[in-house]
Motif scaffolding. Structure first.
Motif, PDB file in Angstrom:
ATOM      1  N   CYS A  31       0.967  -1.333  -0.262  1.00  0.00           N
ATOM      2  CA  CYS A  31       0.323  -0.284   0.034  1.00  0.00           C
ATOM      3  C   CYS A  31       1.133   1.211   0.489  1.00  0.00           C
ATOM      4  O   CYS A  31       2.152   1.495   1.083  1.00  0.00           O
ATOM      5  CB  CYS A  31      -0.694   0.319   1.104  1.00  0.00           C
ATOM      6  SG  CYS A  31      -1.910   1.303   1.561  1.00  0.00           S
ATOM      7  N   CYS A  34       0.467   2.864   3.590  1.00  0.00           N
ATOM      8  CA  CYS A  34       0.956   2.709   4.442  1.00  0.00           C
ATOM      9  C   CYS A  34       1.767   1.352   4.773  1.00  0.00           C
ATOM     10  O   CYS A  34       2.523   1.026   5.694  1.00  0.00           O
ATOM     11  CB  CYS A  34      -0.824   2.365   6.179  1.00  0.00           C
ATOM     12  SG  CYS A  34      -1.230   0.932   5.202  1.00  0.00           S
ATOM     13  N   GLY A  36       0.566  -1.230   3.905  1.00  0.00           N
ATOM     14  CA  GLY A  36       0.086  -2.889   3.921  1.00  0.00           C
ATOM     15  C   GLY A  36       0.120  -3.946   2.988  1.00  0.00           C
ATOM     16  O   GLY A  36       0.151  -3.347   1.651  1.00  0.00           O
ATOM     17  N   CYS A  66      -5.887  -2.111   0.180  1.00  0.00           N
ATOM     18  CA  CYS A  66      -5.103  -2.346   1.510  1.00  0.00           C
ATOM     19  C   CYS A  66      -6.312  -3.368   2.409  1.00  0.00           C
ATOM     20  O   CYS A  66      -7.120  -3.218   2.650  1.00  0.00           O
ATOM     21  CB  CYS A  66      -5.235  -1.235   2.197  1.00  0.00           C
ATOM     22  SG  CYS A  66      -3.456  -1.614   3.659  1.00  0.00           S
ATOM     23  N   CYS A  71      -7.094   1.935   6.927  1.00  0.00           N
ATOM     24  CA  CYS A  71      -6.088   2.515   6.065  1.00  0.00           C
ATOM     25  C   CYS A  71      -7.612   1.509   4.916  1.00  0.00           C
ATOM     26  O   CYS A  71      -7.891   2.897   4.468  1.00  0.00           O
ATOM     27  CB  CYS A  71      -5.161   1.698   5.594  1.00  0.00           C
ATOM     28  SG  CYS A  71      -4.296   2.301   3.521  1.00  0.00           S
TER      29      CYS A  71
HETATM   30 ZN   LIG Z   1      -2.911   0.601   3.137  1.00  0.00          ZN
END
Ligand SMILES: [Zn+2]
Length: 200
Positions: A31, A34, A36, A66, A71
């Motif tokens: 992501c 973040c 992720g 994500c 998020c």
């Molecule tokens: Zn994310």
């Protein structure tokens, strides 16, 4: 048929493989917000025109979501197949607009009928190329590569004519990859997948 590659399912498979390679790279990066993990969350699509040669892969646009709680943001990789939210494939938008002056009236009519594009849509695309595209960051970044400059009022035909592909099919593929940055607002970043003319 006006242009043989438009009727060739292999052409669309090549474009799909390019989109897949881009998506693999995007997913590996995680992501952008973040870091992720990205999970597959494709958008359903129903491209108009040329349906007969399109396989199942054209029923969806590759996209990710994500996996991190809090998020969950969407990340849609750029595409050489789908030009943003336009209901026609990028290749149709490029080809019909580019060939505006390069085709006889009868071949142009044949192409328009085959691809099921209403006249009103053609006019809309014409102004999209000359106004929206010409003003886009994508074109602002590209235009300097062409000497002498490509005039905005001759887009996209003049641009297509400047590319190095040996035939129209290759040049269309090159143009679609140059346009790819326009096709996603959620995953910026450059297109890192090279186009291998041998595969076209
Ligand atoms: Zn994310």
């Amino acid at each position: 048929m006006c242009h043989a590659f438009l009727n060739d399912s292999r052409f669309y498979q090549v474009l799909f493989r390019i989109d897949q390679e881009i998506a693999v790279q995007v997913r590996a990066g995680g992501c952008p917000h973040c870091g992720g993990a990205l999970h597959s969350a494709c958008y359903p699509r129903k491209p108009r025109g040329i349906r007969g040669v399109l396989d199942q892969s054209y029923q969806s646009r590759l996209s990710f979501c994500c996996a991190e709680d809090g998020c969950r943001r969407r990340c849609t990789p750029v595409s050489v197949r789908f030009l943003g939210r336009k209901v026609y494939l990028g290749v149709v938008v490029v080809l019909i607009s580019a060939l505006e002056h390069g085709l006889s009236a009868s071949r142009r009519r044949c192409l328009i009928e085959t691809l099921e594009v209403p006249m009103q849509t053609l006019w809309h695309w014409r102004s999209w190329w000359r106004e929206s595209f010409a003003a886009s960051r994508c074109w602002q970044a590209l235009r300097g590569r062409f000497v002498p400059p490509v005039a905005a009022e001759q887009l996209p035909g003049a641009l297509l004519g400047r590319l190095s592909g040996v035939d129209l099919c290759q040049r269309v593929c090159q143009l679609l990859s140059l346009l790819a940055p326009l096709t996603s607002g959620s995953c910026s970043g450059s297109l890192r997948v090279g186009l291998d003319p041998q595969k076209m």
